[in-house]
Design an enzyme around this catalytic site. Structure first.
Site, PDB file in Angstrom:
ATOM      1  N   CYS A   1      -0.480   4.224   1.955  1.00 57.08           N
ATOM      2  CA  CYS A   1      -0.225   4.225   3.408  1.00 57.08           C
ATOM      3  C   CYS A   1       1.233   4.561   3.704  1.00 57.08           C
ATOM      4  O   CYS A   1       1.526   5.284   4.648  1.00 57.08           O
ATOM      5  CB  CYS A   1      -0.508   2.848   4.018  1.00 57.08           C
ATOM      6  N   ASP A   2       2.162   4.011   2.923  1.00 52.92           N
ATOM      7  CA  ASP A   2       3.570   4.011   3.339  1.00 52.92           C
ATOM      8  C   ASP A   2       4.500   4.915   2.540  1.00 52.92           C
ATOM      9  O   ASP A   2       5.674   5.059   2.913  1.00 52.92           O
ATOM     10  CB  ASP A   2       4.116   2.567   3.286  1.00 52.92           C
TER      11      ASP A   2
ATOM     12  N   CYS B   1       0.829  -1.212   0.000  1.00 47.89           N
ATOM     13  CA  CYS B   1       0.000   0.000   0.000  1.00 47.89           C
ATOM     14  C   CYS B   1       0.861   1.259   0.000  1.00 47.89           C
ATOM     15  O   CYS B   1       1.302   1.719   1.057  1.00 47.89           O
ATOM     16  CB  CYS B   1      -0.908  -0.001   1.231  1.00 47.89           C
TER      17      CYS B   1
END
Ligand SMILES: Cc1cc2nc3c(=O)[nH]c(=O)nc-3n(C[C@H](O)[C@H](O)[C@H](O)COP(=O)(O)OP(=O)(O)OC[C@H]3O[C@@H](n4cnc5c(N)ncnc54)[C@H](O)[C@@H]3O)c2cc1C
Length: 320
Positions: free
Chosen positions: A139-140, A136
């Site tokens: 997200c990261d 993801c």
């Protein structure tokens, strides 16, 4: 909780489950939704959804989901988060959802459990997941500011996430097993115009190496068998998905890939059990499809309740 028979239990709090909940609660059907994590599903991982009607400038996935959730809750949708459904027992007239900490009985069930990223099963994958390997970018990506990262895959999700990563990383290397991207034309065009994005064609990821965190990725050219070790700080994997259907595999019919088969009303072969969204054997996995199928499954569940006499047609509380 175990004694009360609910009208409808929904499994999964992504666009399909939340839309089903919205439609049911607006029709005053007693409904409860179970989500194993926080509500949202995969859409929260999309930095910008540009193809959901009504948002001409696009909308971040997390924001779109929040709006759908707020709308469903306005009509009284009851949601239980961090509640994983581990199985369903079909009792004929009612169905029992088996949860980690108890059971819930409902007359009808809508399975909207979506799908999850496929793992590659290569050396280093488990060891470095969360320590440089991610599924993801939304997200990261901020963790990889000014670093070199690699993206594996060539479909929409891979390209969308690679483009997102270019906003943070110094360089993004996209490794794809074919010699051209599979992504939609618009994304392909943007990818080829992005100077921070480099492509490694006809190649697959064979291993991820590191110490405490990822340091390098070993890539193999499928045509020449040549192995190359490339220094990277992060590897983002988008090589497909697996349907979240294993918990009902012995109850409903699955296709060869594990997606749940239904008729056009979203009904399975088991009376009272309906399916919506990405976990269903449909041909296109998108927010708009999941939302629409959630609405359709809700309508079918409502008709089912009326048919079995559990609910008066055109509303009214359950009569048994
Ligand atoms: C990176 C990325 C970008 C995307 N971009 C777009 C885009 O631009 N436009 C677009 O239309 N679509 C996009 N998609 C696809 C879209 O997000 C999905 O099609 C959509 O989210 C599917 O919704 P769903 O409700 O069917 O399933 P999901 O979103 O997968 O939700 C299913 C939910 O069920 C829960 N669950 C699973 N099993 C259980 C269980 N046993 N018990 C309880 N809960 C359970 C999961 O935790 C999850 O929250 C993108 C997807 C990704 C990954």
């Amino acid at each position: 909780m175990a004694d009360q028979v609910r009208d409808v239990a929904i499994i999964g709090g992504g666009p399909a489950g939340l839309s089903a909940g919205l439609y049911l609660c607006r029709s005053k059907v007693d409904t409860v939704l179970f989500e194993q994590e926080l509500t949202g599903g995969q859409a929260v991982y999309s930095p910008l959804i540009e193809n959901y009607p009504g948002f001409p400038d696009g909308i971040p996935g997390a924001e779109l989901i929040e709006k759908i959730k707020t709308q469903a809750e306005r009509f009284g949708l009851e949601t239980t988060t961090f509640a994983r459904v581990e199985g369903i027992e079909d009792g004929g007239k009612v169905r029992t959802l088996l949860l980690e900490n108890g059971q819930v009985t409902a007359r009808a069930v809508i399975i909207a459990s979506g799908r999850s990223p496929r793992k590659m099963g290569i050396p280093g994958e488990d060891e470095y997941t969360g320590r440089g390997i991610s599924y993801c970018a939304t997200c990261d990506a901020p963790l990889f500011r000014e670093k070199v990262v690699m993206v594996i895959g060539g479909g929409d999700a891979a390209v969308e996430e690679a483009l997102h990563l270019t906003r943070f990383a110094s360089k993004v290397i996209l490794v794809h097993r074919r010699d051209e991207l599979r992504a939609s034309a618009y994304l392909k065009e943007r990818a080829h115009a992005e100077p921070k994005l480099e492509f490694v064609w006809n190649s697959v990821l064979a291993e991820v190496k590191g110490d405490k965190t990822v340091q390098a990725a070993v890539v193999v050219n499928k045509e020449t068998d040549e192995q190359t070790e490339i220094s990277v700080s992060g590897v983002f994997i988008y090589v497909g998905n697996v349907p979240n259907s294993s918990f009902v595999a012995d109850l409903v019919e699955l296709d060869d890939a594990g997606y749940i088969k239904t008729d056009e009303t979203m009904a399975t072969g088991v009376p009272g059990i309906f399916v919506a969204g990405d976990v269903r054997a449909n041909q296109f996995k998108q927010v708009i499809i999941s939302a629409a199928e959630g609405a359709l499954a809700a309508s079918s569940a409502q008709r089912y309740l009326e048919r079995i006499g559990a609910r008066k047609a055109y509303g009214g509380a359950a009569v048994w």
